[in-house]
Every structure is written in structure tokens, then in C-alpha cells.
Design an enzyme around this catalytic site. Structure first.
Site, PDB file in Angstrom:
ATOM      1  N   ASP A 176      29.104  73.078 -25.524  1.00 55.97           N
ATOM      2  CA  ASP A 176      28.407  74.251 -25.005  1.00 55.97           C
ATOM      3  C   ASP A 176      27.405  73.750 -23.969  1.00 55.97           C
ATOM      4  O   ASP A 176      26.357  73.204 -24.313  1.00 55.97           O
ATOM      5  CB  ASP A 176      27.689  74.991 -26.136  1.00 55.97           C
ATOM      6  CG  ASP A 176      26.923  76.213 -25.641  1.00 55.97           C
ATOM      7  OD1 ASP A 176      26.961  76.494 -24.419  1.00 55.97           O
ATOM      8  OD2 ASP A 176      26.274  76.870 -26.469  1.00 55.97           O
ATOM      9  N   ASN A 229      30.908  74.646 -12.970  1.00 55.17           N
ATOM     10  CA  ASN A 229      31.741  75.822 -12.763  1.00 55.17           C
ATOM     11  C   ASN A 229      31.662  76.844 -13.900  1.00 55.17           C
ATOM     12  O   ASN A 229      32.071  77.985 -13.736  1.00 55.17           O
ATOM     13  CB  ASN A 229      33.199  75.356 -12.592  1.00 55.17           C
ATOM     14  CG  ASN A 229      34.193  76.477 -12.706  1.00 55.17           C
ATOM     15  OD1 ASN A 229      34.368  77.263 -11.792  1.00 55.17           O
ATOM     16  ND2 ASN A 229      34.868  76.569 -13.858  1.00 55.17           N
ATOM     17  N   ARG A 255      20.319  67.443 -14.877  1.00 51.91           N
ATOM     18  CA  ARG A 255      19.303  66.566 -15.468  1.00 51.91           C
ATOM     19  C   ARG A 255      19.943  65.435 -16.282  1.00 51.91           C
ATOM     20  O   ARG A 255      19.387  64.347 -16.397  1.00 51.91           O
ATOM     21  CB  ARG A 255      18.358  67.376 -16.351  1.00 51.91           C
ATOM     22  CG  ARG A 255      17.352  68.224 -15.571  1.00 51.91           C
ATOM     23  CD  ARG A 255      16.591  69.174 -16.488  1.00 51.91           C
ATOM     24  NE  ARG A 255      16.046  68.499 -17.660  1.00 51.91           N
ATOM     25  CZ  ARG A 255      14.910  67.808 -17.652  1.00 51.91           C
ATOM     26  NH1 ARG A 255      14.209  67.709 -16.533  1.00 51.91           N
ATOM     27  NH2 ARG A 255      14.477  67.227 -18.769  1.00 51.91           N
ATOM     28  N   TYR A 263      24.315  88.776 -14.541  1.00 50.58           N
ATOM     29  CA  TYR A 263      25.189  87.834 -13.833  1.00 50.58           C
ATOM     30  C   TYR A 263      24.662  87.550 -12.425  1.00 50.58           C
ATOM     31  O   TYR A 263      24.562  86.398 -12.004  1.00 50.58           O
ATOM     32  CB  TYR A 263      26.601  88.417 -13.763  1.00 50.58           C
ATOM     33  CG  TYR A 263      27.624  87.529 -13.084  1.00 50.58           C
ATOM     34  CD1 TYR A 263      28.249  86.508 -13.777  1.00 50.58           C
ATOM     35  CD2 TYR A 263      27.962  87.742 -11.747  1.00 50.58           C
ATOM     36  CE1 TYR A 263      29.195  85.702 -13.159  1.00 50.58           C
ATOM     37  CE2 TYR A 263      28.904  86.947 -11.117  1.00 50.58           C
ATOM     38  CZ  TYR A 263      29.520  85.924 -11.828  1.00 50.58           C
ATOM     39  OH  TYR A 263      30.462  85.130 -11.192  1.00 50.58           O
ATOM     40  N   LYS A 288      23.247  84.000 -10.798  1.00 49.98           N
ATOM     41  CA  LYS A 288      23.854  83.404  -9.605  1.00 49.98           C
ATOM     42  C   LYS A 288      22.835  83.270  -8.477  1.00 49.98           C
ATOM     43  O   LYS A 288      22.877  82.311  -7.699  1.00 49.98           O
ATOM     44  CB  LYS A 288      25.047  84.242  -9.146  1.00 49.98           C
ATOM     45  CG  LYS A 288      26.214  84.251 -10.137  1.00 49.98           C
ATOM     46  CD  LYS A 288      26.734  82.857 -10.403  1.00 49.98           C
ATOM     47  CE  LYS A 288      27.937  82.858 -11.344  1.00 49.98           C
ATOM     48  NZ  LYS A 288      28.465  81.494 -11.588  1.00 49.98           N
TER      49      LYS A 288
END
Length: 373
Positions: free
Chosen positions: A141, A168, A201, A234, A238
Site C-alpha cells: 500500500d 502511477n 522520500r 481526485y 492531482k
């Protein structure tokens, strides 16, 4: 940019003709310096005098096209620097959300080459393919920083330090803001935004320390610039990715505060329009000519091409996605008119209504069948 529901069907031949196709043909023909200079050369070949208007006009046009092309190359070099050289004996590719859709296609492309590829996803690929045969899958996850750190340890043990990160992973809720549950909002930001912070990171320090550097690809969306009804969470995530990517580039290019090895890191921002993947299944643009749906394989091919070239840059397709920034300079009233014509704010609502109608019809059919039995 915008969508409405439709039934699945094969495209007719004329629906394959889009403004993007026309732009590509022009770019590779009369708007290309080589082709532009062929025109006056052909005129000379048939005896056109140097002082003729036609010859001078075509020479001027070819010189203008060449100048624009050269300025474009110079602008790209000033903006992104020189490409880095890739060493595929050392490169390790990490694809988040690589079990399906765009991520799976990119994993398959690199897998078929025999490259070292690691896929991070909560789900295993539904269907194995030849391209995934040599790909390593790690159930992870990416919204969980600890899980990403654990996956990194396993990847380095199995393949080596990652040098190419294809961020992605993504999910879509597609609900009005008042219908979103707190858990759905949190999950959205974990996967669509915070996962990028987690992976960068985790993997960037290794890229900075590597002599061959690395490439980070941020897959955002044109909705990060545009926003849309029923997609507030969403779109917000983005938009955050676009801002994060810009900030990352600034940190890596700063002459005073950039970390050691930053000159070898390349970054690519991807802001596509609607993709024909499961995230937005059931949606179709109102105009297949002006706003065609992007095939994931086409976008994957362009991302892989830029990564392989060792370049930094910005990938935005189809054509309207590259022009969205101009929308914001229009008067607000005109912006509203354009949005209304595009249908961007009706898309998810229409899709949701269509799914509810379909579910109700199925329930009614099941009820009828049970009564007959």
C-alpha cells in the site's frame, strides 16, 4: 476533459480522425524544418528563379520554421538541462499501481526488454502476460510510508537500488463532496497524493547517491488544472501533485540548496486527459475529434520514450490538455460557457445515474426471475 456515458462499441473509421492526428501530421510534414526546406529545393529543381516571389516566400517560411524549431530546442535545454545517460545493466524500474491500467503497460514494456522491474500494488495483476514474466511484484500500500520502506528493502535485496520511479498509483471515488465519507477522502489523498511523497522520500536518497542518477515520473491529470464536479477529492490530489512536482524540480535545481547528486536526477510530469482505463470506465468525450480519449499504450509509449532518452519534461495529451492553462486567462463568464459546452461537470453525475439505473434494472430482472421460479 469532459465526458458523458455511452455504450461500448467499435469506433467508426472517421472517429479515428482527431485534431491530435492532424496536429501530428502537420508537425511531421510542413511544420518540420527538413520538409519545409524541401519546398524551395523542389522549386529550384524545376527551374524557379532565385528572385521569384514563390522561391523567396518558401525560403522565408522554411527559415521561420527552422528558427522556431531551434528556439524550441534551446528552450528545452535551458529548462531541463542535458539528458542523463542510462545504463540498463544498473537501472531498476519501480512502478506504483502497476497491477493494471497504465502502470501495467509500462511494467510490461520494460519487462519484455528484460529490464529489472518492481511493481508496487495492493492487488496482484489479474492476468499474467509475457511482459510480466520477469517482473517482480511486491504487495504494498503505497499510501503507507512504512510499507513503502519495507518494499524498498526487499527491492534492493532482489534487484538493486531503484533508479527509475514511475509514480502511477491512483483511485477514483467519483462522488459529490457532501457524499464522501471521511475514510474515502483519506484513502483518496493517501493513494493519489501522499503515496508520491512516500515513494520519493524513500527512493530519492538512493538516486542521489548513485553515480548514474535517476528519473522520477509523476503521473498527475489535467483535472489537477481544471477541476470537475463529483471529482473534488481526485482533482485536489492531482493539483497537489502538480505543485509537488514543481517544488521538487525547484529543490533539485537550486544552485544553493540542492542536495549532492541532484544534477543527475531527471523529472517528468504527466498530465493526461481521460484515459481508457478502468478508473473512468463508461465515459466518452462528447467530441472524439476535439477531445479524444487517450489510449494507455500511447501514453505509456511516450513516457517510456522520454525516460529512455534520459530527459526531463512535461507530457500532456491529447492536444486540449496542453491548452488548458489558457482557459484560466479567459473572462470568468466565458470560462463557465466553455465548461458547460465541454460537459466536464456533468460527466461523473451522468455516469453515476447511469450505473444506478443499470443496477435498478438488474435488481428488477432478478426479482422477476425469482417470482417466476
Amino acid at each position: 476533459m469532459s465526458t458523458h456515458t455511452t455504450t461500448s462499441r467499435e469506433k467508426r473509421w472517421y472517429e479515428q480522425i482527431t485534431i491530435d492526428l492532424i496536429a501530428l501530421i502537420l508537425q511531421r510534414s510542413i511544420f518540420h524544418p527538413f520538409i519545409a526546406w524541401l519546398i524551395p529545393l523542389c522549386q529550384r529543381a524545376v527551374g524557379a528563379p532565385y528572385e521569384s516571389f514563390e522561391f523567396r516566400a518558401t525560403c522565408s517560411y522554411a527559415a521561420f520554421i527552422t528558427l522556431v524549431w531551434m528556439l524550441s530546442v534551446i528552450n528545452k535545454r535551458l529548462a531541463y538541462g542535458v539528458p542523463r545517460e542510462l545504463d540498463w545493466d544498473e537501472e531498476v524500474v519501480v512502478v506504483t499501481g502497476g497491477a493494471s491500467g497504465l502502470g501495467k503497460i509500462m511494467a510490461e514494456m520494460y519487462g519484455m526488454r528484460g529490464a529489472s522491474v518492481a511493481v508496487l500494488d495492493v492487488h496482484k495483476p489479474a492476468k499474467e502476460s509475457e511482459g510480466l514474466a520477469g517482473v517482480h511484484f511486491y504487495q504494498c500500500d503505497v499510501g503507507d510510508a512504512a510499507a513503502v520502506e519495507k518494499a524498498k528493502t526487499e527491492i534492493e535485496k532482489d534487484l538493486g537500488p531503484p533508479t527509475i520511479l514511475l509514480n502511477n498509483a491512483g483511485i477514483v471515488n467519483g462522488k459529490p463532496i457532501l457524499s464522501l465519507r471521511p475514510s474515502e477522502i483519506q484513502r483518496n489523498f493517501n493513494v493519489n497524493l501522499l503515496s508520491h511523497f512516500n515513494t520519493i522520500r524513500t527512493f530519492l536518497p538512493g538516486m542521489l547517491a548513485s553515480p548514474i542518477g535517476g528519473t522520477i515520473v509523476t503521473v498527475a491529470s489535467v483535472l489537477g488544472k481544471l477541476g470537475a464536479s463529483h471529482l473534488s477529492d481526485y482533482s485536489a490530489a492531482k493539483a497537489g501533485l502538480i505543485a509537488m512536482h514543481t517544488s521538487l524540480r525547484a529543490e533539485l535545481s537550486s544552485s544553493n540548496t540542492a542536495p549532492a547528486g541532484a544534477e543527475n536526477i531527471r523529472t517528468i510530469l504527466v498530465t493526461p486527459g481521460q484515459l481508457s482505463t478502468s478508473l473512468f470506465a463508461g465515459l466518452e468525450t462528447p467530441s472524439s475529434f476535439l477531445g479524444p480519449v487517450v489510449e494507455p499504450v500511447e501514453l505509456a509509449r511516450e513516457i517510456v520514450r522520454m525516460v529512455d532518452a534520459g530527459e526531463s519534461g512535461h507530457i500532456s495529451m491529447p492536444l486540449y490538455a496542453r491548452c488548458i492553462d489558457w482557459l484560466h486567462i479567459l473572462p470568468v463568464g466565458l470560462q463557465r460557457f466553455v465548461r458547460a459546452c465541454s460537459g466536464v461537470d456533468r460527466a461523473m453525475e451522468d455516469l453515476r445515474a447511469s450505473k444506478e439505473t443499470l443496477s435498478a434494472a438488474k435488481r428488477a430482472n432478478n426479482s422477476t426471475a425469482e417470482e417466476k421460479n
